[in-house]
Design an enzyme around this catalytic site. Structure first.
Site, PDB file in Angstrom:
ATOM      1  N   ARG A   1      62.753  65.225  45.816  1.00  0.00           N
ATOM      2  CA  ARG A   1      61.744  64.167  45.773  1.00  0.00           C
ATOM      3  C   ARG A   1      62.035  63.090  44.733  1.00  0.00           C
ATOM      4  O   ARG A   1      61.932  61.893  45.018  1.00  0.00           O
ATOM      5  CB  ARG A   1      60.357  64.759  45.459  1.00  0.00           C
ATOM      6  CG  ARG A   1      59.623  65.308  46.624  1.00  0.00           C
ATOM      7  CD  ARG A   1      58.686  66.404  46.190  1.00  0.00           C
ATOM      8  NE  ARG A   1      59.480  67.519  45.718  1.00  0.00           N
ATOM      9  CZ  ARG A   1      59.967  68.477  46.506  1.00  0.00           C
ATOM     10  NH1 ARG A   1      59.680  68.463  47.769  1.00  0.00           N
ATOM     11  NH2 ARG A   1      60.737  69.445  46.042  1.00  0.00           N
ATOM     12  N   THR A   2      62.368  63.508  43.524  1.00  0.00           N
ATOM     13  CA  THR A   2      62.469  62.512  42.454  1.00  0.00           C
ATOM     14  C   THR A   2      63.568  61.498  42.759  1.00  0.00           C
ATOM     15  O   THR A   2      63.352  60.283  42.730  1.00  0.00           O
ATOM     16  CB  THR A   2      62.716  63.198  41.098  1.00  0.00           C
ATOM     17  OG1 THR A   2      61.667  64.132  40.877  1.00  0.00           O
ATOM     18  CG2 THR A   2      62.720  62.188  39.966  1.00  0.00           C
TER      19      THR A   2
ATOM     20  N   HIS B   1      58.860  65.309  32.192  1.00  0.00           N
ATOM     21  CA  HIS B   1      59.067  64.695  33.509  1.00  0.00           C
ATOM     22  C   HIS B   1      57.981  63.621  33.660  1.00  0.00           C
ATOM     23  O   HIS B   1      57.021  63.775  34.396  1.00  0.00           O
ATOM     24  CB  HIS B   1      58.943  65.757  34.604  1.00  0.00           C
ATOM     25  CG  HIS B   1      59.501  65.338  35.927  1.00  0.00           C
ATOM     26  ND1 HIS B   1      59.813  64.031  36.252  1.00  0.00           N
ATOM     27  CD2 HIS B   1      59.806  66.074  37.026  1.00  0.00           C
ATOM     28  CE1 HIS B   1      60.277  63.993  37.491  1.00  0.00           C
ATOM     29  NE2 HIS B   1      60.292  65.214  37.975  1.00  0.00           N
TER      30      HIS B   1
ATOM     31  N   LYS C   1      84.602  66.422  33.223  1.00  0.00           N
ATOM     32  CA  LYS C   1      85.861  66.347  32.453  1.00  0.00           C
ATOM     33  C   LYS C   1      85.598  66.393  30.948  1.00  0.00           C
ATOM     34  O   LYS C   1      86.521  66.294  30.152  1.00  0.00           O
ATOM     35  CB  LYS C   1      86.583  65.030  32.766  1.00  0.00           C
ATOM     36  CG  LYS C   1      86.944  64.845  34.221  1.00  0.00           C
ATOM     37  CD  LYS C   1      87.614  63.476  34.390  1.00  0.00           C
ATOM     38  CE  LYS C   1      87.921  63.198  35.851  1.00  0.00           C
ATOM     39  NZ  LYS C   1      88.401  61.804  36.039  1.00  0.00           N
TER      40      LYS C   1
ATOM     41  N   ARG D   1      68.448  62.354  35.247  1.00  0.00           N
ATOM     42  CA  ARG D   1      67.985  63.754  35.183  1.00  0.00           C
ATOM     43  C   ARG D   1      69.105  64.596  34.599  1.00  0.00           C
ATOM     44  O   ARG D   1      70.256  64.512  35.045  1.00  0.00           O
ATOM     45  CB  ARG D   1      67.608  64.289  36.564  1.00  0.00           C
ATOM     46  CG  ARG D   1      67.337  65.791  36.520  1.00  0.00           C
ATOM     47  CD  ARG D   1      66.704  66.323  37.757  1.00  0.00           C
ATOM     48  NE  ARG D   1      65.319  65.883  37.850  1.00  0.00           N
ATOM     49  CZ  ARG D   1      64.458  66.340  38.772  1.00  0.00           C
ATOM     50  NH1 ARG D   1      64.858  67.226  39.666  1.00  0.00           N
ATOM     51  NH2 ARG D   1      63.225  65.905  38.795  1.00  0.00           N
TER      52      ARG D   1
HETATM   53  N1  ASP Z   1      60.371  69.050  40.607  1.00  0.00           N
HETATM   54  C1  ASP Z   1      59.780  69.352  39.332  1.00  0.00           C
HETATM   55  C2  ASP Z   1      60.803  69.225  38.213  1.00  0.00           C
HETATM   56  O1  ASP Z   1      61.895  68.752  38.455  1.00  0.00           O
HETATM   57  C3  ASP Z   1      59.102  70.690  39.318  1.00  0.00           C
HETATM   58  C4  ASP Z   1      59.978  71.899  39.516  1.00  0.00           C
HETATM   59  O2  ASP Z   1      61.194  71.766  39.696  1.00  0.00           O
HETATM   60  O3  ASP Z   1      59.419  73.000  39.489  1.00  0.00           O
HETATM   61  O4  ASP Z   1      60.497  69.560  37.101  1.00  0.00           O
END
Ligand code: ASP
Length: 320
Positions: free
Chosen positions: A55-56, A134, A85, A106
């Protein structure tokens, strides 16, 4: 006009900024629906992801395209980027900022987004830094609460599951301190309770909170249930919760105890902590929660990359 430079954690959002951001998200929803949302034309967002995501990353990228911008994407950065590397995150950022106007990052290490900010000339959007924060998820969560219940103040919110390693619940707990007359009920298995810094922040801000073990007893008195999965990728071996996770699951029996006006949220992905049978209950709002992500993402990106005049929004103006 609102202007954000970096989005690293939710503690940078005070209430006026939140209200402005949500109004901007609302405005952008209208513009996109009318096919008139090209304010990021000519802009490029780099999505640098060193941990799994559905999703993100896709909502960041979809929002960028819908606003007329474009995307450069590193999807499994631990294997496919120069990090494999031995390149540092700082050096990666120094290079990628030459290709993009903003970077959504991320990374498995807590504090990675702050390290990126220290060397970045372009906005960094923290899309999850280990067990840290997050922030864009928490913004989406609070926006969803407002949309579903018509207000973000005066609510009792149960945060359930892995509150120690779950960065989404952690960010939401911190962000709820900007709401008024809120009570947070933490329902975590032993070993997965919230970290002291979150509880200290809530204490300092005068937010009522308590810890409970019996989810069934808590459910009848709450407006929002924020369910989370155990973050197994954050520890090796057995879950600190042992086999006791089932006691924290939301199933049809749990839903029978929840008030009719209440909602169930989950940042997703779900594993086994919400039974699929619950999905058709109108109070199950977790798939609706995944959709406004696009509009908040747009607002964040719009605010980071361009400045924008704000307009009102019916449900905002009426209730907030
Ligand atoms: N998608 C959210 C996160 O990346 C929640 C999870 O992964 O549980 O933190």
């Amino acid at each position: 006009m609102i202007r954000l430079d970096h989005v690293v954690g939710v503690r940078q959002f005070d209430r006026p900024l939140l209200d402005a951001l949500f109004a901007l998200a609302c405005e952008m929803e209208g513009l996109v629906a009318a096919g008139d949302a090209k304010r990021l034309r000519g802009r490029i967002l780099a999505t640098l992801f060193f941990e799994p995501s559905t999703r993100t990353r896709l909502s960041f990228e979809a929002a960028m395209y819908r606003l007329g911008g474009e995307v450069l994407s590193v999807e499994s950065g631990r294997e496919t980027s120069s990090i494999a590397k031995g390149e540092t995150i700082e050096d990666t950022i120094r290079i990628v900022q030459g290709y993009a106007d903003a970077i959504a990052l991320r990374h498995p290490e807590e504090g990675a987004a702050a390290r990126a900010v220290a060397v970045a000339r372009v906005p960094i959007l923290n899309a999850g830094d280990g067990a840290g924060e997050h922030p864009t998820q928490a913004l989406i969560d609070l926006y969803t609460i407002g949309r579903e219940l018509g207000r973000i103040d005066g609510l009792r919110v149960a945060l359930v599951g892995d509150l120690r390693y779950g960065r989404a619940a952690r960010s939401l707990a911190l962000l709820l301190s900007e709401t008024r007359d809120t009570e947070i009920v933490c329902v975590a298995p032993p070993g997965l309770e919230p970290r002291p810094d979150v509880l200290g922040w809530l204490d300092d801000r005068g937010v009522r909170h308590r810890e409970e073990r019996d989810l069934a007893a808590v459910l009848p008195g709450v407006d929002v249930v924020y369910q989370t999965r155990v973050q197994r990728e954050r520890f090796s071996g057995e879950s600190p919760a042992g086999g006791g996770g089932a006691a924290y699951a939301i199933d049809e029996a749990a839903m029978a105890r929840l008030p009719s006006h209440a909602i169930v949220l989950h940042p997703l992905p779900r594993v086994d902590e919400i039974a699929p049978a619950v999905d058709t209950d109108p109070r199950a709002a977790y798939f609706r929660q995944a959709n406004p992500g696009l509009s908040v993402g747009r607002a964040l990106r719009g605010a980071c990359v361009v400045s924008s005049p704000l307009t009102g929004c019916g449900w905002l103006a009426g209730s907030w």
